[in-house]
Structures are given as structure tokens and as C-alpha cells.
Design an enzyme around this catalytic site. Sequence first.
Site, PDB file in Angstrom:
ATOM      1  N   GLU A 356     -26.571  18.731   7.169  1.00 12.23           N
ATOM      2  CA  GLU A 356     -27.302  18.140   6.046  1.00 12.23           C
ATOM      3  C   GLU A 356     -26.504  16.990   5.443  1.00 12.23           C
ATOM      4  O   GLU A 356     -27.064  15.932   5.111  1.00 12.23           O
ATOM      5  CB  GLU A 356     -27.573  19.209   4.974  1.00 12.23           C
ATOM      6  CG  GLU A 356     -28.328  18.654   3.783  1.00 12.23           C
ATOM      7  CD  GLU A 356     -28.427  19.634   2.631  1.00 12.23           C
ATOM      8  OE1 GLU A 356     -28.574  20.846   2.870  1.00 12.23           O
ATOM      9  OE2 GLU A 356     -28.361  19.171   1.475  1.00 12.23           O
ATOM     10  N   ASN A 454     -25.318  28.407   3.133  1.00 13.03           N
ATOM     11  CA  ASN A 454     -25.937  29.226   2.105  1.00 13.03           C
ATOM     12  C   ASN A 454     -25.382  30.649   2.102  1.00 13.03           C
ATOM     13  O   ASN A 454     -25.049  31.213   1.057  1.00 13.03           O
ATOM     14  CB  ASN A 454     -27.445  29.221   2.429  1.00 13.03           C
ATOM     15  CG  ASN A 454     -28.268  29.977   1.458  1.00 13.03           C
ATOM     16  OD1 ASN A 454     -28.199  31.193   1.417  1.00 13.03           O
ATOM     17  ND2 ASN A 454     -29.042  29.261   0.676  1.00 13.03           N
TER      18      ASN A 454
END
Length: 537
Positions: A356, A454
Site C-alpha cells: 500500500e 493489520n
Amino acid sequence: MTQTLPHPRGDAADPDQPGTGRAEPGALLVCAPLRIEARAVRRGLLRGVRGGGQPPRDQGGSGADRPPLEVLRTGYGTSRAAQQAEQLSHRPFGQMMIMGVGGGLSTDLSPGDLVVGTKVGAVTCPSAPLLAGELRRAGLPARTGRITTIDHLIRRSERVGLAADGFLLVDMESAPLAAAAGERPVAVIRAVSDTPHRPLAGIVSGGLAALRSLRAAAPVAERWAAACGTRQVLLAGPRSFCAGVERAIEIVERVLERQGQPVYVRKQIVHNTRVVGELESRGAVFVDELDQVPDGATVVFSAHGVSPLVRQEAERRGLAVIDATCPLVSKVHAEARRFAADGYTVALIGHAGHEEVEGTLGEAPDSTVLVQTTEDVARLRPRDEERVAYLMQTTLSVDEAAEVSAVLRERFGSVRAPGSDDICYATTNRQAAVRAVAAESDLVLVAGSANSSNSVRLVETCERAGTPAHLIDGAEDIQLGWLAGAQVIGLTAGASAPPAVVEEIISALAGLGPVSVSERVTTTESIRFGLPKEVRQ
Ligand code: SF4
């Protein structure tokens, strides 16, 4: 007769004779049908002591970390096993482990391989994945599978039929013995002595290999017993899949349905080995870069987003692109473009190397600087100190990102922040939920893969709260040593981890003793993202 290991006083009783034993409440009862099997187990247990294990109380040690145990030779064959089972069902023991050799039914089994029973006769053994994982970490070749018990030596012609029925191993004693455990935890470890390729003719050499494996597995059986007990599981809510991950998986599934396999996906669609493995088995082909995609093929971009250079390359190659970038990642890309167009230096708070981050950096490479720590902020040299903005990777630790952004605001008084939080709702919610659960738990298990930012942040959140936490892809990754003494276990899953893994972990823990499950819900989620036009109905 039975023997408590190590043998207490070298008494005159013959430990190799079948008998009724003298188990005590809470003790591990190891049932080994044959004399040589019982001996292998005993030797393995003794070796565990010599290898650094603590001797039990009756050997002068404190015995604090070792459960009381005994090895019972139960006798050969189904009728002896049934007789023993009748006696055992009235005996006081804590948990039962059945250990012996058996016949492999699958052609990819080799002599010495260990089979941990998931279902043995009519008895389900839910802790099998935990045991198999622990055996593999001990360097032993272990698999889980169904075990059947028959009343005669297996005939060559029977193996094929039993394998076709889904059985991995056959023996002559386990099913009646396992049934005698009743509600108590029970597990079965059988070492393969003969296989379809090496049937009974090869049983001598195969048997030796099996006994060696049985001996090596014995200390693991003891660790399994130490992990048994009554537990409470606290589920963090919310947990598991977020809207961006559900959307990305659905996109690949729909492309597979419409176009058939193969479907090329640049990078892992989401960072989870289970999800990737499942989609691979259905025809998805995950590639690192576009040069691995054939000209003219369809390629799906992952949920983490791509830089404009990747889009340009896909266009140049004539690839049909379906973009599964999460809309919340796309939002950060748009902010990077807007700030850069307005002449700002963009400090991107994130982790180097994450896909990302690479995608966001690529939106405005000349104007964007990655800052991972407060020290990076001190080193920042913007073109104009009055025109500095910051953005964040969506999956950061809320606490850590707040520290870095606070230093940015301190150093650059006029720094611009993103319009709304870049750390996404799913990341924020899962961290808040696991923090609540960690406060009440002895240990937290986080379902997720090692490359899932995450999920890793959830482990860190627990550790910051002072509760030990471990990241696991599935039940097989749970180390039995973590569980000994842990009565309240928090359980959550990263945004890319499937809900089924949570169920699998609860089931495995329930194989160690009674488990009560409750949930701590800190918020509920209802966000859904629309699908790209290429895959809409
Ligand atoms: S974690 Fe957040 S940014 Fe990442 S896919 Fe899920 S919702 Fe989107």
C-alpha cells in the site's frame, strides 16, 4: 499393570502387562496397545526428562510443569481394546492419549509418518490440529486425518476402499479406547508402520521407523496434557474480514466465475495465506509483477492498490484490468495527488516495503517522503516548511501513528492533515476491540498472516496493553506451551483473516477441555463497498 513415568521405585510389577492401572484424577493416561509401543512411549517420556524436562514429584522434582501420567498397555486387537475400554470408562483420569503404530492408507504416507486422528471411530478429536502442529515444530512428519479401527490385519485389497472412504490410517484398537474417554479430552497419535506401497511385508523396517517416531512424539503428548483444562474464550468484536477485503475476494471470485481459470492477480489479493490458497485452488494465479501475465490477459489489482506506473504498464501491455483496490486506499491516493498538486511536501506515515505504501508513494514520488518514526520527522527537509501535509497507511497502529503525527504538528505548525482519518475504520475498530479483550485475558491469539499489517498491529496493541499475544494463521500454529496456565484466552482476527479460522481455533481449544465463549463488542460495522463495473451483474 501400569507404570507411572518415570517408574517410581522400580517396583516388581511388570509394566509391560496389560492391567487396570492406577490413574489419578487429572492424570494423563497414555494407552498403548502393544508392549513395544508402550516401551517406545516410556522411553520417549524418559528422554524428555533427560533432555531438560522436569522430573515428576515422585522423582524428587517439583513436578510443577509436568502433569501426572501413566502408560497403560491395553492389549492387542479390538476385543482386548473393548475389554479395557469397559474398565477405563470407570477410572479416574484427566485426559487420554492413545499411541501406537498403524497402517497408512494414503499413497503419500511413509513409514514413520505420524497421523493425528481428527475422528477416530465415532469419536471426534478436535485438538488434532494443535497436536499435529506441535509435532511438526518438533521436527516430526505429522498429518491430521480420520482413523478407523478394524478387527483383523488389513488386507491389501481393503486399503483402497478405506482410503476412498476418507480414512488416512487403520488400526485395531483406537476406536473403542477413545470412546472410553467420555467427555474427557482424548487424542490419538499413530505412527505409520506399513503403507499401500509397503504393505505388511515391509512391516519390520516400517515398524522400527514407526516406533522411533512414537518415541519422539511422547514428549509432545505430555505437552498436550499440560495444555488441557477448562477455559474461557473472549472474542473481540469486531474482528475478521472488513468491507475492503470482502470486496476484493468477491471480485476475484466473480472473475473466476465469468472467465474461468486462470485469473491473474497482481500480488496477494489480501494478505492472508488461507484466502490466497483457497483462491489458488480455484484457479487464481498470483504474480509479483505484470511481466508474469500473458499479453491480453485479465489482471486483478489487489486490495492494497498500485502506483500509476503499474497502471501505465498494464495499459501498454493491453491487459484488461479489474481494480480491487480498497476505496479507502484509493482515497489516500487521491489525497496524495491533491496535496502534491498544491505544492505540498507529503509526509506519508507508514511502513517501508508495504504494497500500500509503495502504491501511495508512486502517486507523487517527487513530493512524498515516507516517515516511519518520530526520528524520521526530525530528519524531514521539506521544500517549504509552510507547505507540509501528512497522510497515513490505512493499517497502522492508531497509537503509534498518533505519536508521529503529533511530532509533525509540533515541528510544522501549519501542517495539513488528511480530510478524514486515513487509518481506516476496520483497523481502528479491531484495535479498540482487542484492547478491551486483552485487559481481561491471560493471552490473546490473533488470527492473521505474518505479512498482514493489520493483524501484526493487533498483536502489538495487546503487547502495549501488557498482555502476551501471538499471531497465528490457524489452530496448527498455536504452541501448546502458550496455553499451559492460560485460563482466559482473548481471540481476534485481522481484517484479512477469514471468520472460519476463528471457529477452527475455538473448536481446537475445546478439544483440550470445556470452553465457554463470550464476546466483547466495542462497536458494530455495516460498511459495504460497491463492486467495479466489470464484475457487477
Ligand atoms: S483494512 Fe481498511 S483499507 Fe484495508 S481493505 Fe480493509 S477497509 Fe480497506
